[in-house]
Each structure stands twice: as structure tokens, then as C-alpha cells.
Design a protein around this motif. Structure first.
Motif, PDB file in Angstrom:
ATOM      1  N   PHE C 109      -4.640   2.887  -2.860  1.00 39.58           N
ATOM      2  CA  PHE C 109      -3.693   2.161  -2.001  1.00 39.58           C
ATOM      3  C   PHE C 109      -2.302   2.273  -2.613  1.00 39.58           C
ATOM      4  O   PHE C 109      -2.120   1.911  -3.790  1.00 39.58           O
ATOM      5  N   VAL C 110      -1.348   2.730  -1.853  1.00 43.36           N
ATOM      6  CA  VAL C 110       0.024   2.741  -2.371  1.00 43.36           C
ATOM      7  C   VAL C 110       0.557   1.309  -2.406  1.00 43.36           C
ATOM      8  O   VAL C 110       0.440   0.572  -1.432  1.00 43.36           O
ATOM      9  N   VAL C 111       1.100   0.924  -3.543  1.00 48.61           N
ATOM     10  CA  VAL C 111       1.706  -0.400  -3.686  1.00 48.61           C
ATOM     11  C   VAL C 111       3.213  -0.293  -3.510  1.00 48.61           C
ATOM     12  O   VAL C 111       3.829  -1.103  -2.847  1.00 48.61           O
ATOM     13  N   LYS C 112       3.781   0.754  -4.102  1.00 47.37           N
ATOM     14  CA  LYS C 112       5.236   0.917  -4.064  1.00 47.37           C
ATOM     15  C   LYS C 112       5.573   2.399  -4.024  1.00 47.37           C
ATOM     16  O   LYS C 112       5.402   3.102  -5.029  1.00 47.37           O
ATOM     17  N   PRO C 113       6.026   2.891  -2.878  1.00 47.31           N
ATOM     18  CA  PRO C 113       6.434   4.289  -2.821  1.00 47.31           C
ATOM     19  C   PRO C 113       7.900   4.369  -3.242  1.00 47.31           C
ATOM     20  O   PRO C 113       8.700   3.518  -2.856  1.00 47.31           O
ATOM     21  N   GLY C 114       8.241   5.321  -4.065  1.00 51.59           N
ATOM     22  CA  GLY C 114       9.633   5.443  -4.487  1.00 51.59           C
ATOM     23  C   GLY C 114      10.082   6.877  -4.343  1.00 51.59           C
ATOM     24  O   GLY C 114       9.277   7.762  -4.036  1.00 51.59           O
ATOM     25  N   ARG C 115      11.368   7.133  -4.580  1.00 51.47           N
ATOM     26  CA  ARG C 115      11.864   8.500  -4.447  1.00 51.47           C
ATOM     27  C   ARG C 115      11.296   9.408  -5.538  1.00 51.47           C
ATOM     28  O   ARG C 115      10.910  10.545  -5.269  1.00 51.47           O
ATOM     29  N   THR C 116      11.227   8.899  -6.754  1.00 54.21           N
ATOM     30  CA  THR C 116      10.753   9.705  -7.887  1.00 54.21           C
ATOM     31  C   THR C 116       9.332   9.327  -8.298  1.00 54.21           C
ATOM     32  O   THR C 116       8.530  10.188  -8.611  1.00 54.21           O
ATOM     33  N   LEU C 117       9.053   8.030  -8.324  1.00 56.55           N
ATOM     34  CA  LEU C 117       7.735   7.552  -8.742  1.00 56.55           C
ATOM     35  C   LEU C 117       7.081   6.757  -7.613  1.00 56.55           C
ATOM     36  O   LEU C 117       7.760   6.155  -6.790  1.00 56.55           O
ATOM     37  N   ALA C 118       5.759   6.761  -7.595  1.00 58.41           N
ATOM     38  CA  ALA C 118       5.014   5.911  -6.674  1.00 58.41           C
ATOM     39  C   ALA C 118       3.939   5.194  -7.478  1.00 58.41           C
ATOM     40  O   ALA C 118       3.337   5.777  -8.383  1.00 58.41           O
ATOM     41  N   ILE C 119       3.726   3.916  -7.165  1.00 59.88           N
ATOM     42  CA  ILE C 119       2.720   3.119  -7.877  1.00 59.88           C
ATOM     43  C   ILE C 119       1.568   2.847  -6.911  1.00 59.88           C
ATOM     44  O   ILE C 119       1.799   2.448  -5.768  1.00 59.88           O
ATOM     45  N   THR C 120       0.366   3.073  -7.390  1.00 56.63           N
ATOM     46  CA  THR C 120      -0.811   2.808  -6.555  1.00 56.63           C
ATOM     47  C   THR C 120      -1.781   1.901  -7.310  1.00 56.63           C
ATOM     48  O   THR C 120      -1.692   1.751  -8.528  1.00 56.63           O
TER      49      THR C 120
END
Lengths: 151, 151, 151, 151
Positions: C109-120
């Protein structure tokens, strides 16, 4: 610590890191001192006192985390370019023994410096009666914020 | 928060957890308040102030860690037997957004309570102008210290 | 799973992710199937068999890690732009219960999509006799490799 | 590796660990070999081949995790009593460089052996053309399962 395998890009790195440390209200609040600095390395220490403790009389895991997250972050920051700042992406901390004694020393070591990310590891030792005990172990990911120097 | 799926073994769990919280000098130092408690759940909040900040003006990752490590630890502690205490074995924290605003709220949720170990997850939200932003995500392992109640 | 709060930038995201999955020799080796895909979400399942086990007869923690690292990585990849690829920066995995049963399902599950990093975050459930048990919990950091599409 | 600071309680530890390794179907599946063993230390290696890869042609992060989780677990297991077994509670893995080359070697080192829990750290190096590159870094928590020897 052993001799650093790294060379700082910014010859004024120590000044830059010490100024950044001085701007951290949290370091003042917990009474932390930046005790050593080298390219890819930083040591921060604190003397345990009642305000730093948890319910069993040991230094709170969060305070230990504050010390070693900062040590890792500043270790990374020594190797960053002059016009950048440092951000913690994440860290993982194992608590190995009660954090108590005359002094806690958190050390950050750069493992892998990169253009965008830097990986560090950290150790926290407790000093008591001339003896040193490893009380915490950390692994951390930092981000290089290019073109965004500290204020 | 949603209704807790857990039942506390110790009917006096809230008293026990609040007394343990009150004994933590570190919670007083950072100005944290225990704002909510339920079986397997704990929320701790703090109002950002200069002493909690890092060099960019956001609440220090270590202070965020202190809040959410405690929220997770006390969430676990609500489910522990009366004659035990709680120890953080390790935690991992991702910082997702700048920790700033009117108030930070750290929430700990028990995922798996066990006889010896308990696993929790944590979230830290920043409140600002009625808006809530997720600023940190945690995963934590706790140890049940049987037969060693808090002093 | 609940309805995804995300919208994919690349309308052909499912095709892109499924082609990437098909190129992973490791997924074929362990016999994994991509069972569900939505913006910010991915589920991968496997049927336990002797070759996946550790010494106690449960699916090896590393195989559980392989499933959930991939589920998290592909969940993130659904939200990445068309001309990018995905890299795991790091992940942390808690093993909560023996990984055994009729089927293991890893969800990212993606928690925080970002331009450089994404947290799942990730979960692995074991299905046995119509019952579902949470066997592992993950937290992960991904990197968006802009301008470097999969071969 | 450097000389181990640990002494094994069980003089037959190597036999016990090697038998446990041999029972892991997952080690056979990925083609891993137990290449070195000492009290508190274990090295496991694998030769990259298409079935171990992800979509970019590097060894899958999950396979890297399988190797180093096992190396850490068996490093811990060398120090456990004869009538016990080992369980991974959790681990955290940073991927530092592409896992490719002639051979991958995962090393597990015990940092802190305890009665109930043991903490290890791990490194994975890639060998290519006589050169060694650090490709992954791990931190792990193990549980000692007393009175439950391997089958």
C-alpha cells in the motif's frame, strides 16, 4: 574511532555542521554536545539527568534516538556540498542495554555517500566507571537537499 | 481512532499506564501529554516550540521518535499483565513530511500482542488550521518484562 | 482492500507493472502470481511448497520478504511516471506468525508518493481453511528512477 | 572476517547449524552455500543467475534479504544452547548498490547475544573481477526458542 576513509567536498564542512548543530533547539533542550567531527563521522554526547529518563530510570529510547539520529545526520552532512542541507528519510534503532551511566556517546558513521541519498550506521555507548557498553545500534537513510543550504 | 479489537487483562490498565507516563522525565521535558488511551491504543501530543526544533525549524526527528516510541510502548503496555513492565526492543521510523503546526499527535496501535513480544505500528500527524497531515510512520517491537512491575 | 485514494499518472500503469513483474526471474522461481493491482496497491500471492521453507517447515522469512518487497515496490510503481523505474532503498519486516497454509498473500500500500521517494507499508496474510492470519508487517522506502524506464 | 569475540555454549554448534541449513528448502532453491561459520558469525554465498533477478537484471532485493536474513539467523544460532532453535523477529535491510557480479556473499555478525533475544548485523558484498562492493546492510532481531530444538 578509526581514521575516516572519506574526504569532505566542502573544506568548511566543520564550520557548517557546527553552525547547524547550534541551531537545533532540541540539542540544547537535552543538553547534547557535539564532541567529535571528521569527514563521514560525528559524535554527540550527553550526561544523563532526570529529565531525560523513562519510567525505569534509564535514558528514554526517544532521547537515545535523538542523539544517534543527529550523529548519523551530521556524519552525512560533513560530506554534503556547501549549498545543501540534510534530511532524515528514516532510521531503525535497536536498544541493546539500559542507557545509563556517566555519559552517553552517540556515533554516526557514513557507510555509503550518494548524490541523492546517504546511508549511515550509528552506535550509542554508555560510559560508567571507565567502562564502555554498547546500548543502541542504528541504521539510517539521509537525503541530500541540493540547493537548499541551512538558513 | 476506531474501536479497539483488544481487551485489557488488567482492569486497572489506564491507571497503571498513566502512572508510568507520569514517571517519564522525558515526557515532561518535551511537554508531551497523554491524550487518549484504550486497550491496544495510546495517543500522545505535543505543541511545537523552539526547544523541540532542528535546524530548519521543524520538530526534530528524534522528538518525533520520542513521541511515537512512547505511544507505541504505552499502547502495548495497556495489554500487559499487572505485574509487568514494557521495554522497547527496536523501532523503525519513516519521516514523511515536515513536523510543524499547532500540534503533533503520535498514535500507537498494537498489531500483535504476544506473551513475550508485542508488535505495534505508529503514526504521527501534524494539525494546522484544522488540517491533519501524516508526518511519520513507525513499526516497533516491544518486550513484556514479566514479574517486573514499574517501581 | 479498500478503494484506492490515488490516481495513476500513467494510464497504462497496469500494463507497465505487469510487464515488469513478468521480467522478474525471482517471481517465477518462487512461483509468485500478481493477483491484484490498483493505483497505489499491489497484491502478490504464492502457494507454499517445500522449496520455499526454512528448517521448521514454514515459508522462509526471506521468501516472505521477497513477496512483500515486490508488492510494495509494484504498489509504488503504479503511481510513477511512464518513463521511470522503481528501486527499493530499504525495508523493514516484522515476522508475526508462522507463514504456512494454503496460500500467502502479500499486499503493498502506498502511504506517501513523492517526486523522488515513495513510502509504502505491506502486510502478508496466510490463508488456511478459509481463515486469514496476518503473518508479516513491512515498512518500505522506494526511489523513483526518473528517465530510466524498464528495459 | 576478524576473530570472533564469542564462545559457543554448544561445542557441536557447527554440526547443528549445518544440519539446520541443509533442511532449508529455500537455500537449495536459490542455490546458496554456507561458506563460513564461527561462533557468532556465518557467511552464505550465491552465484547470480537469471532466476534470482529482478526486472533490471540485478539480484532481487528479496533474494538478497533471504541470504542475509539466513546469515544473521545462523550467526545467532551458533551461540544458542543445544536444545533451542532460532526465529527471526524482524530485520531491516538497506540496498546500497546493484547486487550483481560473480558471487554474492552475505555475512551475519552477532552484536549482542541475549537469553531471549539476539541482535545481529549483516553485510552483503558482491564480488566481481577480484573487486568487492558492499551492496546491502542489515540489522536484525532474533528470538531464542528454548526447549524447541530443530526437528
Amino acid at each position: 574511532m578509526t581514521a575516516s576513509p572519506f574526504v569532505a567536498k566542502d573544506p568548511a564542512y566543520a564550520l557548517r555542521v557546527r553552525a547547524s548543530f547550534a541551531r537545533q533547539g532540541a540539542m540544547t533542550l537535552i543538553g547534547a554536545a557535539l564532541t567529535e567531527l571528521a569527514p563521514g563521522y560525528c559524535a554527540i554526547s550527553v550526561v544523563p539527568r532526570p529529565q531525560l529518563l523513562q519510567q525505569h530510570g534509564y535514558v528514554h529510547a526517544g532521547i537515545v534516538a535523538t542523539l544517534v539520529d543527529s550523529a548519523g545526520g551530521f556524519a552525512g552532512f560533513t560530506l554534503f556540498p556547501a549549498d545543501s542541507s540534510v534530511l532524515t528519510v528514516e532510521f531503525k534503532l535497536n536498544l541493546l542495554a539500559p542507557a545509563e551511566g556517566d555519559r552517553l556517546i552517540a556515533e554516526g558513521f557514513v557507510v555509503k555517500p550518494g548524490r541523492t541519498l546517504a546511508i549511515t550506521r550509528g552506535e550509542v555507548h554508555a560510559e560508567a566507571g571507565g567502562k564502555r557498553t554498547l546500548v543502541a545500534l542504528m541504521q539510517q537513510t539521509l537525503m541530500v537537499m541540493h540547493g537548499k543550504p541551512d538558513p
